[in-house]
Scaffold this motif. Structure first.
Motif, PDB file in Angstrom:
ATOM      1  N   UNK A  32       0.856  -1.189   0.000  1.00  0.00           N
ATOM      2  CA  UNK A  32       0.000   0.000   0.000  1.00  0.00           C
ATOM      3  C   UNK A  32       0.891   1.238   0.000  1.00  0.00           C
ATOM      4  N   UNK A  33       0.856   1.973  -1.098  1.00  0.00           N
ATOM      5  CA  UNK A  33       1.633   3.208  -1.187  1.00  0.00           C
ATOM      6  C   UNK A  33       3.116   2.981  -1.392  1.00  0.00           C
ATOM      7  N   UNK A  34       3.481   1.887  -2.072  1.00  0.00           N
ATOM      8  CA  UNK A  34       4.898   1.576  -2.276  1.00  0.00           C
ATOM      9  C   UNK A  34       5.652   2.748  -2.926  1.00  0.00           C
ATOM     10  N   UNK A  35       6.850   3.014  -2.413  1.00  0.00           N
ATOM     11  CA  UNK A  35       7.761   4.061  -2.912  1.00  0.00           C
ATOM     12  C   UNK A  35       7.334   5.489  -2.590  1.00  0.00           C
ATOM     13  N   UNK A  36       6.242   5.642  -1.825  1.00  0.00           N
ATOM     14  CA  UNK A  36       5.833   7.005  -1.468  1.00  0.00           C
ATOM     15  C   UNK A  36       6.310   7.334  -0.048  1.00  0.00           C
ATOM     16  N   UNK A  37       6.455   8.627   0.219  1.00  0.00           N
ATOM     17  CA  UNK A  37       6.902   9.088   1.537  1.00  0.00           C
ATOM     18  C   UNK A  37       5.709   9.204   2.476  1.00  0.00           C
ATOM     19  N   UNK A  38       5.822   8.568   3.640  1.00  0.00           N
ATOM     20  CA  UNK A  38       4.705   8.540   4.580  1.00  0.00           C
ATOM     21  C   UNK A  38       5.191   8.742   6.013  1.00  0.00           C
ATOM     22  N   UNK A  39       4.234   9.048   6.870  1.00  0.00           N
ATOM     23  CA  UNK A  39       4.495   9.216   8.295  1.00  0.00           C
ATOM     24  C   UNK A  39       4.586   7.850   8.959  1.00  0.00           C
ATOM     25  N   UNK A  76     -11.285   9.628   6.831  1.00  0.00           N
ATOM     26  CA  UNK A  76     -11.950   8.415   6.353  1.00  0.00           C
ATOM     27  C   UNK A  76     -11.403   8.113   4.974  1.00  0.00           C
ATOM     28  N   UNK A  77     -10.709   6.986   4.840  1.00  0.00           N
ATOM     29  CA  UNK A  77      -9.793   6.804   3.734  1.00  0.00           C
ATOM     30  C   UNK A  77     -10.077   5.483   2.990  1.00  0.00           C
ATOM     31  N   UNK A  78     -10.651   5.579   1.787  1.00  0.00           N
ATOM     32  CA  UNK A  78     -10.901   4.383   0.981  1.00  0.00           C
ATOM     33  C   UNK A  78      -9.835   4.303  -0.100  1.00  0.00           C
ATOM     34  N   UNK A 127       4.451  11.919  -2.232  1.00  0.00           N
ATOM     35  CA  UNK A 127       3.931  11.667  -0.892  1.00  0.00           C
ATOM     36  C   UNK A 127       2.888  10.565  -0.964  1.00  0.00           C
ATOM     37  N   UNK A 128       2.723   9.824   0.130  1.00  0.00           N
ATOM     38  CA  UNK A 128       1.653   8.836   0.268  1.00  0.00           C
ATOM     39  C   UNK A 128       0.315   9.565   0.057  1.00  0.00           C
ATOM     40  N   UNK A 129      -0.570   8.980  -0.736  1.00  0.00           N
ATOM     41  CA  UNK A 129      -1.831   9.614  -1.141  1.00  0.00           C
ATOM     42  C   UNK A 129      -2.552  10.421  -0.062  1.00  0.00           C
ATOM     43  N   UNK A 130      -2.898   9.783   1.069  1.00  0.00           N
ATOM     44  CA  UNK A 130      -3.649  10.511   2.094  1.00  0.00           C
ATOM     45  C   UNK A 130      -2.885  11.725   2.646  1.00  0.00           C
ATOM     46  N   UNK A 131      -1.556  11.607   2.719  1.00  0.00           N
ATOM     47  CA  UNK A 131      -0.731  12.702   3.219  1.00  0.00           C
ATOM     48  C   UNK A 131      -0.668  13.832   2.187  1.00  0.00           C
ATOM     49  N   UNK A 132      -0.556  13.445   0.921  1.00  0.00           N
ATOM     50  CA  UNK A 132      -0.564  14.401  -0.191  1.00  0.00           C
ATOM     51  C   UNK A 132      -1.842  15.232  -0.155  1.00  0.00           C
ATOM     52  N   UNK A 133      -2.974  14.535   0.038  1.00  0.00           N
ATOM     53  CA  UNK A 133      -4.276  15.215   0.087  1.00  0.00           C
ATOM     54  C   UNK A 133      -4.310  16.230   1.236  1.00  0.00           C
TER      55      UNK A 133
END
Ligand code: 8DG
Ligand code: MG
Ligand code: MG
Length: 148
Positions: A32-39, A76-78, A127-133
């Motif tokens: 899930x979210x491979x290669x993206x920067x996340x917390x 709330x994250x789908x 960035x990881x999708x939810x963090x980008x948003x």
């Protein structure tokens, strides 16, 4: 019945670990979210408070000890772009280093390429999708009266 059960939403606790004007991010190796920067963060375990989960996940993933753990917001994250769809309720916390001299260790190298501090005004991509948003929407994890 079983299919519904398996796809029920899960609760995750995610941590904005702040140091000066920087936040701690790691590039994901998980599917899930491979290669993206996340917390740092992970799933809430039975009976845990959000603060306990935040401290445990940060410790498990980075070796760091945190304090002043505070609730910030919930999302709330789908996530549909994986083999099976994922519905996560993500609780975002903020925290600070208990010891400013402690440095992050990559405790789970199978899940993360490594941790580093990044300026909130100059975040790495992608960035990881939810963090980008959140970043796009102008969200600011720093306290109002923050100066360090
Ligand atoms: P665990 O087995 O340690 O409990 O879980 P994990 O492997 O550490 O979980 P994770 O994928 O790192 O985090 C759980 C979910 O939290 C993730 O699938 C989606 C959600 N999430 C966000 N934003 C972020 C983020 O910036 N970082 C992390 N780590 N998770 C996030 O919505
Ligand atoms: Mg984890
Ligand atoms: Mg994690």
């Amino acid at each position: 019945e079983n299919i519904g059960e398996a796809s029920r939403p899960k609760v995750a606790v995610v941590v904005f670990l702040l140091k000066g004007k920087k936040v701690l991010l790691g590039r994901r190796r998980s599917s899930v979210g491979r290669d993206t920067f996340a917390l740092p963060g992970g799933h809430l375990e039975f009976g845990e408070s959000f603060e306990e989960c935040a401290a445990r996940e940060v410790k498990e993933e980075t070796g760091l000890d945190i304090h002043k753990v505070e609730y910030l917001t919930v999302i709330n994250n789908v996530i549909s772009k994986v083999d099976k769809p994922l519905h996560i309720v993500a609780i975002f916390m903020r925290a600070f280093l208990a010891d400013h001299n402690q440095t992050p260790q990559n405790v789970e190298p199978e899940k993360c390429e490594g941790w580093d501090w990044y300026d909130w005004n100059d975040l790495p991509k992608p960035l990881f999708g939810p963090l980008e948003t959140m970043a796009q929407s102008g969200f600011n994890p720093f306290p109002d009266d923050y100066h360090e």
